[in-house]
Design an enzyme around this catalytic site. Structure first.
Site, mmCIF file in Angstrom:
data_model
loop_
_atom_site.group_PDB
_atom_site.id
_atom_site.type_symbol
_atom_site.label_atom_id
_atom_site.label_comp_id
_atom_site.label_asym_id
_atom_site.label_seq_id
_atom_site.Cartn_x
_atom_site.Cartn_y
_atom_site.Cartn_z
ATOM 1 N N CYS A 72 0.751 -1.169 0.049
ATOM 2 C CA CYS A 72 -0.130 0.183 0.076
ATOM 3 C C CYS A 72 0.785 1.315 0.103
ATOM 4 O O CYS A 72 0.255 2.358 -0.231
ATOM 5 C CB CYS A 72 -0.849 0.010 1.249
ATOM 6 N N HIS A 116 -2.761 7.021 3.884
ATOM 7 C CA HIS A 116 -3.063 5.594 3.340
ATOM 8 C C HIS A 116 -4.545 5.520 3.900
ATOM 9 O O HIS A 116 -4.486 5.244 5.229
ATOM 10 C CB HIS A 116 -2.128 4.752 3.512
ATOM 11 N N ASN A 134 -9.903 -0.113 1.551
ATOM 12 C CA ASN A 134 -8.477 -0.109 1.428
ATOM 13 C C ASN A 134 -8.150 -0.543 -0.005
ATOM 14 O O ASN A 134 -8.273 -1.509 -0.352
ATOM 15 C CB ASN A 134 -7.787 -0.975 2.297
#
Lengths: 74, 330
Positions: free
Chosen positions: B115, B255, B285
């Site tokens: 990520c 994030h 996510n």
């Protein structure tokens, strides 16, 4: 400050509960409304405040305020 | 030699049409909306159509970014795609994208940093611009994690979504653009978030498929612990390297993995939540795509005028982390 007072203050901060709700016999999950993610954050806050490392297998056994105080007193 | 500043010249993002809500998930696995919202802040996520692969999502985001920057595909000299769900192991998704956008003059490669991938890729692009190697680089974060999700595992399938975000990177006015970079990795924690099979360690076999080893595996509490610790730290490092203090930050774009991680990091940084961009509720996510999608939406909401100081902060599989301090130049 006693260990209990430090643990109480961190608990108040992390779980947004009132200080007088935090008693030695209080359980973090059932009495103080913590969930599993709160417990992770609580343990991390204890580690920082007391400058110790709490291994996962020990952390898993912490259910009450008393458990935390006794562990951190050692 | 005169110092060159690199920054974002244009951006675009794309989310597939299909929305999967927590209520939809309640019908698929033993979970419920309240539990998911309470633990993650996620209410829905977007899922790619069956015919869409990662490069298709990346293509739409890239076209929008090129248009926003006013640059033609053939003027792009390098394409970097950050992804953990490429169309194929090889050729790279970046090569597929290079072809789709007609970037005939571009080098192309994928970058794997979980990520954190988009921020890593932006750091690489920055280096290529300031060194004078290239003038225009397309940096993309794109994922179709729904394809490697175990839809029977309630601990992971509620967390992730599909999407893509792209940025055209090039030279900007002096003093603007990328001000500092903080990157790091801790491979000792690699097993906490992984796709165990399908590589040279465990090639695909009937057994690996039966064991579900081609799906995302995550030790949620370990990743949470890591994330809470590292997100604040890496953002702080980027701020320090740029000589910025918390008060000077206009916007933190973290994030988007979990609202609890974002809240915790903001608290540790001493930054109020009204300066923290959040859209994890809508998209879950989206891994490497989460930060570029968030930048695009922050801009649409008028939060990114020229001169605003922004921190991008990511963490993810690897384990990896990366932050960039940016002075918005557009």
């Amino acid at each position: 400050m006693t260990t209990f007072e430090k643990v109480r203050d961190i608990t108040v901060e992390q779980l947004s509960v009132d200080a007088d709700e935090v008693k030695m016999e209080s359980t973090f999950i059932d009495d103080l409304g913590a969930d599993s993610l709160d417990i992770v954050e609580l343990i991390m806050a204890f580690e920082e405040e007391f400058n110790v490392e709490i291994p996962d297998e020990v952390a898993e056994k912490i259910r009450t305020v008393k458990d935390a105080v006794e562990l951190l007193d050692k | 030699m005169e110092k060159i500043f690199a920054g974002i010249l244009g951006m675009g993002h794309y989310l597939p049409d299909k929305v999967l809500t927590n209520y939809d998930l309640e019908k698929m696995v033993d979970t419920n909306n309240d539990w998911i919202v309470e633990r993650t802040g996620i209410k829905s996520r977007h899922i790619a159509a069956p015919e869409q692969a990662t490069s298709d999502l990346a293509f739409i985001a890239a076209e929008r970014a090129l248009k926003d920057a006013g640059i033609d595909g053939k003027d792009i000299e390098c394409v970097i795609v950050a992804t953990e769900s490429p169309d194929t192991k090889f050729p790279s998704t970046a090569c597929l994208l290079q072809d789709k956008i007609g970037a005939k003059n571009a080098a192309a490669f994928d970058l794997s940093a979980g990520c954190s991938g988009f921020v890593y890729a932006l750091a690489v692009a920055n280096t290529m611009i300031v060194s004078g190697l290239y003038k225009h680089i397309l940096v993309v974060g794109a994922e179709t994690l729904s394809r490697i999700m175990n839809w029977q595992d309630r601990n992971t399938c509620v967390l992730f979504g599909d999407g893509a975000g792209a940025a055209v990177v090039g030279q900007v006015e002096d003093g603007y653009g990328i001000l500092s970079i903080d990157m790091g990795a801790d491979g000792s924690g690699g097993q906490f978030l992984s796709q165990p099979a399908g590589g040279s360690r465990k090639p695909a076999s009937h057994e690996t498929v039966d064991a579900g080893e081609h799906f995302i595996h995550m030790d949620g509490s370990e990743v949470f612990k890591f994330a809470v610790k590292i997100m604040g730290r890496t953002a702080e490092n980027a701020m320090k390297k740029a000589g910025l203090n918390t008060e000077e930050i206009d916007l933190l774009i973290p994030h988007q993995a979990n609202i609890r991680i974002i809240n915790s990091a903001a608290k540790r940084l001493g930054i109020s939540m009204d300066k923290v961009f959040v859209n994890v509720d809508k998209y879950g996510n989206t891994s490497a795509a989460s930060i570029p999608i968030a930048i695009c939406e922050a801009r649409e909401q008028g939060l990114l005028e020229k001169g605003k100081t922004v921190i991008l902060a990511g963490f993810g599989a690897g384990l990896t982390w990366a932050s960039i301090a940016l002075k918005w130049s557009k």
